[in-house]
Structures are given as structure tokens and as C-alpha cells.
Design a protein around this motif. Sequence first.
Motif, mmCIF file in Angstrom:
data_model
loop_
_atom_site.group_PDB
_atom_site.id
_atom_site.type_symbol
_atom_site.label_atom_id
_atom_site.label_comp_id
_atom_site.label_asym_id
_atom_site.label_seq_id
_atom_site.Cartn_x
_atom_site.Cartn_y
_atom_site.Cartn_z
ATOM 1 N N GLY A 212 0.819 -1.224 0.000
ATOM 2 C CA GLY A 212 0.000 0.000 0.000
ATOM 3 C C GLY A 212 0.847 1.267 0.000
ATOM 4 N N SER A 213 2.055 1.171 0.561
ATOM 5 C CA SER A 213 2.904 2.363 0.695
ATOM 6 C C SER A 213 3.850 2.533 -0.492
ATOM 7 N N TYR A 214 3.806 1.614 -1.425
ATOM 8 C CA TYR A 214 4.751 1.612 -2.544
ATOM 9 C C TYR A 214 4.483 2.810 -3.454
ATOM 10 N N ASN A 231 6.980 -0.444 9.591
ATOM 11 C CA ASN A 231 7.210 0.668 10.522
ATOM 12 C C ASN A 231 7.235 2.008 9.807
ATOM 13 N N GLY A 232 7.058 1.993 8.483
ATOM 14 C CA GLY A 232 7.097 3.244 7.729
ATOM 15 C C GLY A 232 8.510 3.661 7.339
ATOM 16 N N ASP A 233 9.498 2.806 7.605
ATOM 17 C CA ASP A 233 10.864 3.121 7.173
ATOM 18 C C ASP A 233 11.068 2.636 5.742
ATOM 19 N N VAL A 234 12.021 3.273 5.040
ATOM 20 C CA VAL A 234 12.296 2.859 3.666
ATOM 21 C C VAL A 234 12.923 1.464 3.671
ATOM 22 N N ALA A 235 12.243 0.502 3.054
ATOM 23 C CA ALA A 235 12.773 -0.863 2.972
ATOM 24 C C ALA A 235 13.713 -0.971 1.778
ATOM 25 N N GLU A 282 21.324 -10.057 5.384
ATOM 26 C CA GLU A 282 20.247 -11.045 5.307
ATOM 27 C C GLU A 282 18.893 -10.492 5.736
ATOM 28 N N LYS A 283 18.822 -9.166 5.855
ATOM 29 C CA LYS A 283 17.584 -8.599 6.398
ATOM 30 C C LYS A 283 16.777 -7.820 5.355
ATOM 31 N N GLY A 284 15.464 -7.876 5.468
ATOM 32 C CA GLY A 284 14.564 -6.990 4.731
ATOM 33 C C GLY A 284 14.473 -7.263 3.246
ATOM 34 N N ALA A 285 14.141 -6.193 2.493
ATOM 35 C CA ALA A 285 13.824 -6.323 1.075
ATOM 36 C C ALA A 285 15.025 -6.748 0.234
#
Length: 337
Positions: A212-214, A231-235, A282-285
Motif C-alpha cells: 500500500g505504501s509503494y 514501521n514506515g521506514d524505507v525498505a 540477510e535482512k529486509g527487502a
Amino acid sequence: MFDIDKDIKKARTLPSEFYTDAKIFAASGEKIFARSWQLVGHTDSVEQLHPKTILPGMLNEPALLVRTQEGIRCISNVCTHRAMLLVEEPCSGDLIRCRYHGRRFSLDGRMLSMPEFDGVENFPSENDDLPEFPFAEMGGFLFAAVSPSVKFWEMTDDIAWLFDRPTTEGLRLTATREYEVNAHWALYCENYLEGFHIPYVHQGLNSVVNYGSYTTDLYKYASIQTGLDDNGDVAARYLFIFPNLMFNFYPWGISVNIVRPVAVDRTIVEFQTFVRDETLLEKGAGADLHTVEMEDEAVVENVQKGVRSRFYDRGRYSPTREQGTHHFHRMIADAMN
Ligand code: FES
Ligand SMILES: [Fe+2]
């Protein structure tokens, strides 16, 4: 010949012949790629004399990066006598000597001497020097062009902020990898240019990027897609620079993709991994890029089969989810016409 309405609500996508016609593919070499800026390296991985081929598979232009006191420059790697390639492996030296008949050049490309040429008329002339390519650096990344349609700063002034210090400082090239895709280069790019397909195609990625935030922001010759986490942070930020460069900004660093056309239905995608903080790898997008790549390739290869259909020619765009693809098609149409 190609016409993409500037109003996305009226526009139709590129006609399928763009992706299937070998003559149009060949024409895109001159009309799109020869006029584009291409990534040729990074300051940290360039030797003093460093041969590079500008866009292998499409332009195949032999170039030579030369590191001098004054900085890095990019000159032709083709001897002006009878076209021998001058430097074949990264090396260092005070001058360049052709190993075919001994012509010598300074590091800035001036011809210095040539054996057995006494009495040759109008020699040497400036045609005997090595031509210099238009060349630029941004955040340590090196770009060269053959005959660019715009100056580098003109192409990048609205997106250069992405390459500022904290983001690009301390990047190290840690891995390179090539993927071969049985599809037209533009199909690969236009898939990259929309996040529309993420919930359908990338189950894993969908769980770390909040769809939705993309958002997609368009720039003169580029677009940036931004995905936020819960969390609303840039992934992740996905920067595309026309026609074939992708810079993916993740918390751990930057993954660069160079999309290299090889044939009308064959493309090589080069992945270069530049790491700043490996504890975040190894984290996130930006974690499992290989899985995401396999999912994208499967879709894009199917589309290549689809555009051959007699029943398919052009489609339409989602005004909220396909602005990047529409912008890309507009730039292709402009360049090809
Ligand atoms: S081709 Fe280089 S000296 Fe002859
Ligand atoms: Fe994808």
C-alpha cells in the motif's frame, strides 16, 4: 512510428513488434544505446589501465579506463594504426604500446611515436590520437557514452541526491553474477518498473514491503520506486536510469543491475553487489535477491511468448501502479522516432 500518449489514462503500451522484430531490435542499438550513458565501473575497482567493453552484446565498444594524477578518464582501446586492441588485461604503466606494430600513446591518448613511418604524409594528425569518450562519475560509479543525446549532469541532476556521501561512502564490490533471460531487454526493464506485480509474483518480498505504501516518482530520464516496511521506514529504493541501469538501495548497500541486450529475445542481466554494512545483508527487502530474480525471469520469459501472439498487440496502463512503465515506454518511443 511509436506513439505513446502522454496521458496515461489514454495511452496504450508499446506495440508487440518492438519486442519481436529483429530489425527494430538492431535499430535500438543506435537509437537508444549508442546515445545512452552506460555504467563502466566503480572507482574502487579500477586499475591504472583497465580495459572495458561498453555494453557487451549490444555496443561492444572497446574502451580503456585510465587512472592518472588528474583522475580517471575513458579513451578508446583501439589502435589508430590497424585497429589492434591495445590493452587486454588490467595493468599499469606510463604509456600504452600497441603490441602489433609498436605504436605508442601517452596515457591521455596522444600518439607519441610509430616505427617505420618516415615520409608518411600528414602524419601524425589528430586522427592518430585515441578518441576520448564522454565520461562522468557519480558517487564513485563511472559512466561513459559513445554519442550521448544529453549531457550526464542533465540526465542525472534530479536524481543525483541518491548518490550522496552517507549512501555511497565505503561501498565495496563484493560479488558479481550474470543471469541470462530469454526475453527482450525492455520486457525485463518494464517489469522492474512497476511494483504492481509484487503481491502476485513475489510472495516473500510482499511480506517485507508494504504494498500500500509503494510509490513511484518520475524524473527526466529516471524513476524511483520506494517501498516502506511496516514501521514506515524505507525498505528499499529502486532507481532506474534510462535505458538499462538499475540501482537498488538497501539498508546494507547497493545492488546494481545492468540489463544487456544480446538478441531480440535474449538478455543478460549483470548483478553487482556493493556492500556497506554486511551485518544487514540477510535482512529486509534486499535479503533474497536470487529468489526474486527467478520469479521475475519466469514472468518475463512468459511475456516474451505472449507478445508473439497474433491476438496481442498493445495493452493499457494502470494510472496508479504503472507510471514507471508508461514513462519508460515514452522514452523508448521518443528515442526510436
Ligand atoms: S595496429 Fe597498432 S601499431 Fe599497428
Ligand atoms: Fe519483480
